[in-house]
Design a protein around this motif. Structure first.
Motif, PDB file in Angstrom:
ATOM      1  N   GLN A 125     -35.960 -23.025   3.325  1.00 52.10           N
ATOM      2  CA  GLN A 125     -36.388 -22.946   4.715  1.00 52.10           C
ATOM      3  C   GLN A 125     -36.574 -21.484   5.112  1.00 52.10           C
ATOM      4  OE1 GLN A 125     -33.393 -25.011   6.931  1.00 52.10           O
ATOM      5  NE2 GLN A 125     -34.236 -27.016   6.456  1.00 52.10           N
ATOM      6  N   GLN A 137     -28.212 -27.374  18.781  1.00 51.38           N
ATOM      7  CA  GLN A 137     -28.696 -27.700  17.456  1.00 51.38           C
ATOM      8  C   GLN A 137     -28.635 -29.203  17.240  1.00 51.38           C
ATOM      9  OE1 GLN A 137     -26.074 -25.138  15.155  1.00 51.38           O
ATOM     10  NE2 GLN A 137     -27.836 -23.891  14.602  1.00 51.38           N
ATOM     11  N   PRO A 141     -34.237 -33.687  13.539  1.00 49.97           N
ATOM     12  CA  PRO A 141     -35.089 -33.659  14.734  1.00 49.97           C
ATOM     13  C   PRO A 141     -34.920 -34.939  15.562  1.00 49.97           C
ATOM     14  CG  PRO A 141     -36.301 -32.872  12.838  1.00 49.97           C
ATOM     15  CD  PRO A 141     -34.999 -33.400  12.308  1.00 49.97           C
ATOM     16  N   GLU A 183     -39.499 -32.892  21.090  1.00 54.84           N
ATOM     17  CA  GLU A 183     -38.517 -33.176  20.046  1.00 54.84           C
ATOM     18  C   GLU A 183     -37.685 -31.934  19.781  1.00 54.84           C
ATOM     19  OE1 GLU A 183     -39.468 -35.542  16.182  1.00 54.84           O
ATOM     20  OE2 GLU A 183     -39.780 -33.421  15.714  1.00 54.84           O
ATOM     21  N   GLN A 185     -35.678 -29.631  17.477  1.00 60.78           N
ATOM     22  CA  GLN A 185     -35.657 -29.370  16.047  1.00 60.78           C
ATOM     23  C   GLN A 185     -34.258 -28.987  15.576  1.00 60.78           C
ATOM     24  OE1 GLN A 185     -38.833 -29.790  14.329  1.00 60.78           O
ATOM     25  NE2 GLN A 185     -39.001 -30.732  16.343  1.00 60.78           N
ATOM     26  N   LYS A 186     -34.073 -28.961  14.258  1.00 54.68           N
ATOM     27  CA  LYS A 186     -32.772 -28.610  13.686  1.00 54.68           C
ATOM     28  C   LYS A 186     -32.350 -27.196  14.061  1.00 54.68           C
ATOM     29  CE  LYS A 186     -31.424 -29.742   9.668  1.00 54.68           C
ATOM     30  NZ  LYS A 186     -31.300 -29.841   8.201  1.00 54.68           N
ATOM     31  N   ASP A 187     -33.322 -26.298  14.263  1.00 53.57           N
ATOM     32  CA  ASP A 187     -32.986 -24.910  14.571  1.00 53.57           C
ATOM     33  C   ASP A 187     -32.728 -24.681  16.063  1.00 53.57           C
ATOM     34  OD1 ASP A 187     -35.486 -24.992  15.712  1.00 53.57           O
ATOM     35  OD2 ASP A 187     -36.444 -23.703  14.241  1.00 53.57           O
ATOM     36  N   SER A 189     -34.947 -25.252  18.505  1.00 60.75           N
ATOM     37  CA  SER A 189     -36.186 -25.076  19.259  1.00 60.75           C
ATOM     38  C   SER A 189     -36.727 -26.431  19.699  1.00 60.75           C
ATOM     39  CB  SER A 189     -37.230 -24.343  18.410  1.00 60.75           C
ATOM     40  OG  SER A 189     -37.559 -25.119  17.266  1.00 60.75           O
ATOM     41  N   TYR A 191     -39.981 -28.734  20.174  1.00 61.34           N
ATOM     42  CA  TYR A 191     -41.401 -28.988  19.916  1.00 61.34           C
ATOM     43  C   TYR A 191     -41.956 -29.805  21.084  1.00 61.34           C
ATOM     44  CZ  TYR A 191     -45.490 -31.479  18.212  1.00 61.34           C
ATOM     45  OH  TYR A 191     -46.739 -32.022  18.103  1.00 61.34           O
TER      46      TYR A 191
END
Length: 201
Positions: A125, A137, A141, A183, A185-187, A189, A191
């Protein structure tokens, strides 16, 4: 194919087959039956797009079968699968060990979506240019907004509130009424997909 589509497909095929084989069935009666089933299918499709709760009843929801490398027995039973069937579905994804799996989700279509552990993923990644708070976190997602509506149960699961969502939308230069889907995200952020996206030709 959802269960409802499967049933309507069989029903329409049965009506058409009966009209072909059974001469005692009036053509008008058969046509009315075909139009009724077709109309019902179209109507359900329209309602399905507009109402999330109705969609959950008709199509069901994806079920997490493996979470952070652990098989969820109750979820497995709910999806009417046994451990051997789960292994078979994993092998179709070229996964041969449970310990390689971070998440596995049984989709409404009957397919299995698999997320491997980071060490087992073929590509590394990208390094994130910033740090995010732990509470923002997500393990995978997750939907935050769908069809322009906030999914409150997912906010609770992620330990975030509406204020955080509104803040992210403001930073993105939009408001809830303009968002079709969002949505986390895993980080950490968000979307965002707006309604009526404009595409360059």
């Amino acid at each position: 194919m959802t269960f409802f589509n499967y049933i309507t497909g069989i029903s329409i095929g049965a009506v058409a087959g009966s009209m072909t084989i059974d001469s005692s069935i009036k053509v008008s009666t058969g046509i009315v039956s075909l139009l009724t089933w077709t109309g019902l299918t179209v109507l359900v499709g329209i309602v399905d797009l507009k109402f999330r709760k109705f969609r959950k009843i008709v199509e069901g929801e994806p079920i997490i079968l493996i979470k952070q490398g652990k098989v969820l027995e109750k979820a497995l039973k709910k999806s009417s699968l046994d451990i051997n069937q789960l292994q078979m579905l994993l092998r179709k994804k070229d996964v041969f060990s449970f310990q390689d799996v971070d998440y596995a989700i049984f989709e409404t279509s009957g397919e299995l979506s698999v997320m491997l552990k980071e060490a087992k993923q073929p590509l590394k990644q990208e390094q994130l240019p910033f740090q995010v708070k732990q509470q923002q976190q997500a393990p995978i997602p997750m939907q935050i907004i769908t069809d322009g509506k906030v999914i409150e149960e997912n906010l609770q699961q992620l330990n975030i509130d509406r204020n955080w969502v509104d803040e992210q939308l403001t930073r993105a230069g939009t408001i809830l009424s303009e968002v079709f889907y969002a949505e986390l995200q895993k980080d950490g952020s968000l979307y965002i997909d707006k309604r009526n996206d404009q595409f360059l030709h």
